[in-house]
Every structure is written in structure tokens, then in C-alpha cells.
Design a protein around this motif. Structure first.
Motif, PDB file in Angstrom:
ATOM      1  N   LEU A   1       0.933  -1.104   0.272  1.00  0.00           N
ATOM      2  CA  LEU A   1       0.013   0.106   0.125  1.00  0.00           C
ATOM      3  C   LEU A   1       0.980   1.329   0.096  1.00  0.00           C
ATOM      4  O   LEU A   1       0.482   2.440  -0.368  1.00  0.00           O
ATOM      5  N   GLU A   2       2.033   1.262   0.241  1.00  0.00           N
ATOM      6  CA  GLU A   2       3.033   2.457   0.246  1.00  0.00           C
ATOM      7  C   GLU A   2       3.270   2.722  -1.136  1.00  0.00           C
ATOM      8  O   GLU A   2       3.681   3.819  -1.419  1.00  0.00           O
ATOM      9  N   GLY A   3       3.337   1.619  -1.906  1.00  0.00           N
ATOM     10  CA  GLY A   3       3.792   2.110  -3.409  1.00  0.00           C
ATOM     11  C   GLY A   3       2.679   1.713  -4.209  1.00  0.00           C
ATOM     12  O   GLY A   3       2.751   2.312  -5.329  1.00  0.00           O
ATOM     13  N   ALA A   4       1.261   1.336  -4.059  1.00  0.00           N
ATOM     14  CA  ALA A   4       0.277   1.170  -4.936  1.00  0.00           C
ATOM     15  C   ALA A   4      -0.522   2.497  -5.497  1.00  0.00           C
ATOM     16  O   ALA A   4      -0.701   3.274  -4.658  1.00  0.00           O
ATOM     17  N   ALA A   5      -0.702   2.613  -6.711  1.00  0.00           N
ATOM     18  CA  ALA A   5      -1.482   3.635  -7.006  1.00  0.00           C
ATOM     19  C   ALA A   5      -2.967   3.322  -6.941  1.00  0.00           C
ATOM     20  O   ALA A   5      -3.237   2.107  -7.055  1.00  0.00           O
ATOM     21  N   SER A   6      -3.704   4.578  -6.774  1.00  0.00           N
ATOM     22  CA  SER A   6      -5.077   4.265  -6.916  1.00  0.00           C
ATOM     23  C   SER A   6      -5.761   3.549  -8.237  1.00  0.00           C
ATOM     24  O   SER A   6      -5.084   3.763  -9.337  1.00  0.00           O
ATOM     25  N   GLY A   7      -6.573   2.594  -8.059  1.00  0.00           N
ATOM     26  CA  GLY A   7      -6.916   1.910  -9.240  1.00  0.00           C
ATOM     27  C   GLY A   7      -5.993   0.409  -9.450  1.00  0.00           C
ATOM     28  O   GLY A   7      -6.399  -0.491 -10.180  1.00  0.00           O
ATOM     29  N   CYS A   8      -5.213   0.258  -8.723  1.00  0.00           N
ATOM     30  CA  CYS A   8      -4.220  -1.074  -8.348  1.00  0.00           C
ATOM     31  C   CYS A   8      -5.187  -2.174  -8.092  1.00  0.00           C
ATOM     32  O   CYS A   8      -6.447  -1.874  -7.318  1.00  0.00           O
ATOM     33  N   LEU A   9      -4.818  -3.422  -8.498  1.00  0.00           N
ATOM     34  CA  LEU A   9      -5.529  -4.473  -8.013  1.00  0.00           C
ATOM     35  C   LEU A   9      -4.805  -5.564  -7.211  1.00  0.00           C
ATOM     36  O   LEU A   9      -3.807  -5.921  -7.772  1.00  0.00           O
ATOM     37  N   LEU A  10      -5.222  -5.801  -6.021  1.00  0.00           N
ATOM     38  CA  LEU A  10      -4.413  -7.025  -5.171  1.00  0.00           C
ATOM     39  C   LEU A  10      -5.075  -8.104  -5.235  1.00  0.00           C
ATOM     40  O   LEU A  10      -6.306  -8.414  -4.917  1.00  0.00           O
ATOM     41  N   ILE A  11      -4.441  -9.305  -5.654  1.00  0.00           N
ATOM     42  CA  ILE A  11      -5.245 -10.500  -5.631  1.00  0.00           C
ATOM     43  C   ILE A  11      -4.236 -11.501  -4.789  1.00  0.00           C
ATOM     44  O   ILE A  11      -3.108 -11.815  -5.051  1.00  0.00           O
ATOM     45  N   ASP A  12      -4.853 -11.513  -3.548  1.00  0.00           N
ATOM     46  CA  ASP A  12      -4.203 -12.570  -2.416  1.00  0.00           C
ATOM     47  C   ASP A  12      -4.474 -13.791  -2.632  1.00  0.00           C
ATOM     48  O   ASP A  12      -5.722 -14.204  -2.491  1.00  0.00           O
ATOM     49  N   MET A  13      -3.540 -14.706  -2.923  1.00  0.00           N
ATOM     50  CA  MET A  13      -3.946 -16.091  -3.450  1.00  0.00           C
ATOM     51  C   MET A  13      -3.406 -17.097  -2.270  1.00  0.00           C
ATOM     52  O   MET A  13      -3.426 -18.087  -2.151  1.00  0.00           O
ATOM     53  N   SER A  14      -2.974 -16.560  -1.160  1.00  0.00           N
ATOM     54  CA  SER A  14      -2.690 -17.004   0.293  1.00  0.00           C
ATOM     55  C   SER A  14      -3.753 -17.670   0.757  1.00  0.00           C
ATOM     56  O   SER A  14      -5.022 -17.363   0.532  1.00  0.00           O
ATOM     57  N   SER A  15      -3.991 -18.816   1.715  1.00  0.00           N
ATOM     58  CA  SER A  15      -5.088 -19.326   2.474  1.00  0.00           C
ATOM     59  C   SER A  15      -4.707 -18.704   3.683  1.00  0.00           C
ATOM     60  O   SER A  15      -3.923 -18.857   4.560  1.00  0.00           O
ATOM     61  N   ILE A  16      -5.788 -17.784   3.938  1.00  0.00           N
ATOM     62  CA  ILE A  16      -5.675 -16.953   5.222  1.00  0.00           C
ATOM     63  C   ILE A  16      -7.073 -17.008   5.941  1.00  0.00           C
ATOM     64  O   ILE A  16      -8.292 -17.353   5.092  1.00  0.00           O
ATOM     65  N   ALA A  17      -7.350 -16.088   6.837  1.00  0.00           N
ATOM     66  CA  ALA A  17      -8.702 -16.282   7.556  1.00  0.00           C
ATOM     67  C   ALA A  17      -9.528 -15.252   6.975  1.00  0.00           C
ATOM     68  O   ALA A  17      -9.046 -14.105   6.477  1.00  0.00           O
TER      69      ALA A  17
END
Ligand code: NAD
Length: 300
Positions: free
Chosen positions: A82-98
Motif C-alpha cells: 500500500l505504500e507503493g500502490a497507485a489508486s486503481g491497482c488490484l491486489l489478488i491475494d492467493m494465500s490461504s488466510i482467515a
């Protein structure tokens, strides 16, 4: 062709990243272990010095990390996405988390105009290598559609939309409960056969095509019959998933008595030094209870 960031290059992340490279995408990669970065750079990826640096140069960022704390550190922490991401970016988290952690992270992303999908996978290392993972996805449906063909289906044979953010991980927890209970039932049943003087190999052959047959049985019975528990999927990781399942179950008042039982079997095995073994080592738990192994000669 897209420029995609990939963070977390372990057992799963490495082959998944390679499949995106093979599909013609440009990849910017980061892991806290430099040797993991080098391995994927050797396949054609560009290295980055931090999660922030990955995010500065990509509009799509994938994370494939062990659990909720690591994803929070990589996305929300110092030098994080989030320190580097521009507005409009998409994060796809593929980890297995809660699932609750996915919702928390997505809310922080939204404050910066960053979208998020939770997209955990099933299938393990062999399917990560083949690009045939099953991918279960939560989040905004239009965002899912925007990455389904060009990104997700380059790593998986299927990508199924499951609902709002967190729904992907809820689906994964359901998967992990069913797998854990199936393996425990298989170990229990084959131990009964062996103690009764019936060859567990015959039992497996006789029932695998019937109602009790399953992908779990076909994968794990041969391991139990050989007494070999090389991972595969480690007990430590399954403990992590069942801990997330129990926490989630408690938070929505869905009691999970079977998952809780298998969790304690895994805890006993970990205490006995088997945390790094495959989850089929549940057979060892039954061997301790019964004094009989599934492998080895039959005593009549
Ligand atoms: P792994 O431990 O092999 O890989 C995780 C990687 O993340 C490591 O290379 C580690 O150095 C890196 N990492 C940790 N913290 C980091 C941080 N803050 N920033 C950057 N990198 C960091 O784990 P894996 O087996 O690849 O599993 C990844 C996820 O996929 C887990 O949630 C697991 O439950 C899930 N999963 C695994 C399997 C399997 O069979 N291994 C199958 C399905 C799903």
C-alpha cells in the motif's frame, strides 16, 4: 500481455509465477528470501527490493504467502504494497488466510483506492506446476471477470466466483475441513482392517470405486500403505488452516466438532515432531492409539 507483481515465491508461488511468465506476462517479483527471487529471475522475471517497489511498477499484484500475519505485513506494513500502490491497482491475494483478515486488508486497500480479491487455491504443488489449480474467489465480481482469463486461468484449470471479499477463503476452509476429516476417517478405517487381520491394500482396492472412494483416498491410501509421509501438504500448514476454520466457526456460531477433533490429532503429531510430514501421517496417530501400523505384514 500485462505487467504483474508477484510476492511470495515459495513451494506454490514459484511455479505459479513461472506459468504467468510462460503465458507471456511480464513479472516483477519479491520474496523475503533472496534465493527464491533469484530462481524466478532465472526464468525471466524482474527482481524488486521490496513489496512497495513491486507495487510502484504494477497495476496487478499477486501475493502467495503463508498466513494472515504475513499478508498483513506485506500489504499494510512498512515498505508494503500500500505504500507503493497507485489508486486503481488490484491486489489478488492467493494465500490461504482467515476470511476476516481478507476483509480487514480489503478495507485498508479501499481507503487508498486499491481493489482486492481473495483467491486461494486447491491442488498443491503438482497442480501449481501444471497450471491446473482450482481457484476460489471472493470480492467484486467485475474485478474477478477482469482477471479471470488472462491471469487466474493461466495458473488454474478453474476459477469460480464464490461471493463478496472473504468468500474465497471461506470456501478454502470448507475444503480443508473436508480433506482433514477424510484423511482421518481413512486412517481410522484402514487401521481397523489391519487390526482385524484384513489386508488394508485389499480394502482400498475393494472400496475405492464405491461411495467411500475419493480423490483424498486415491492420493493418501497408497502413502499410508507404504508408511511414507513425504509432503505434499505439511501438517503445520493444515494446523494453520484448521485454526483459521475454528476461529471463523466460533465467530459466526458454526460449531465444528469434527474439525476440532482432527485439529487435536494434528497437534499430537506436531508435538511428536511430525509437523513437517504430509497430513497423511494421521495414520501415525492411529498407529500410536492401536499399536498397529497400516503398512507391514498382516498378523492373523
Ligand atoms: P511457502 O512457505 O513455501 O512459501 C511462502 C513464501 O512467502 C516463502 O518463500 C517466504 O519466504 C515468503 N514470505 C513470507 N513472508 C513474506 C513477506 N512478508 N514478504 C515477502 N515474502 C514473504 O508456502 P506455500 O506452500 O507456497 O504456501 C503458500 C500459501 O498457499 C499458504 O497459505 C498455503 O496454505 C497455501 N497452499 C499451499 C498448498 C501446498 O500444497 N503447499 C496448497 C494449497 C494452498
Amino acid at each position: 500481455m500485462m505487467k504483474i507483481g508477484f510476492i511470495g515465491l515459495g513451494i506454490m508461488g514459484k511455479p505459479m509465477a513461472r506459468n504467468l511468465l510462460r503465458a507471456g506476462h511480464e513479472l516483477v517479483v519479491y520474496d523475503i528470501l533472496p534465493e527464491n527471487i533469484q530462481e524466478v529471475v532465472a526464468s525471466g522475471a524482474v527482481p524488486a527490493a521490496s513489496c512497495k517497489e513491486v507495487a510502484e511498477s504494477c497495476m496487478h499484484i499477486i501475493t502467495m504467502l503463508p498466513n494472515s500475519p504475513e499478508v498483513k505485513a506485506a500489504v499494510l506494513g512498512e515498505n508494503g504494497v500500500l505504500e507503493g500502490a497507485a489508486s486503481g491497482c488490484l491486489l489478488i491475494d492467493m494465500s490461504s488466510i482467515a476470511p476476516g483478515a481478507s476483509q480487514e486488508i480489503a478495507a485498508k486497500c479501499a481507503q487508498k483506492g486499491v481493489g482486492m480479491l481473495d483467491a486461494p487455491v486447491s491442488g498443491g504443488e503438482p497442480k501449481a506446476i501444471d497450471g491446473t489449480l482450482s481457484i476460489m474467489v471472493g470480492g467484486n465480481k467485475a474485478l474477478f471477470e477482469s482477471v479471470k482469463d488472462e491471469i487466474l486461468l493461466k495458473m488454474g484449470a478453474s476459477a469460480v466466483y464464490c461471493g463478496e471479499i472473504g468468500a474465497g477463503n471461506t470456501t478454502k476452509l470448507a475444503n480443508q475441513i473436508i480433506v482433514a476429516c477424510n484423511i482421518a476417517a481413512l486412517a481410522e478405517a484402514l487401521t481397523l482392517a489391519k487390526k482385524s487381520g484384513v489386508d488394508p491394500a485389499f480394502v482400498f482396492d475393494a472400496i475405492k470405486g464405491g461411495l467411500a472412494g475419493s480423490t483424498v483416498m486415491n492420493a493418501k491410501a497408497p502413502m499410508m500403505l507404504a508408511g511414507e509421509y513425504k509432503p505434499g501438504f505439511r501438517i503445520d500448514l493444515h494446523i494453520k488452516d484448521l485454526a483459521n476454520a475454528l476461529e471463523t466457526g466460533h465467530s459466526v456460531s458454526a460449531p465444528l466438532p469434527l474439525a476440532a477433533s482432527v485439529m487435536e490429532m494434528f497437534q499430537a503429531l506436531r508435538a511428536d515432531g511430525a509437523g513437517k510430514e504430509d497430513h497423511s501421517a494421521l495414520a501415525r496417530y492411529y498407529a500410536k492409539l492401536s499399536g498397529e501400523t497400516i503398512y507391514g505384514p498382516i498378523h492373523n
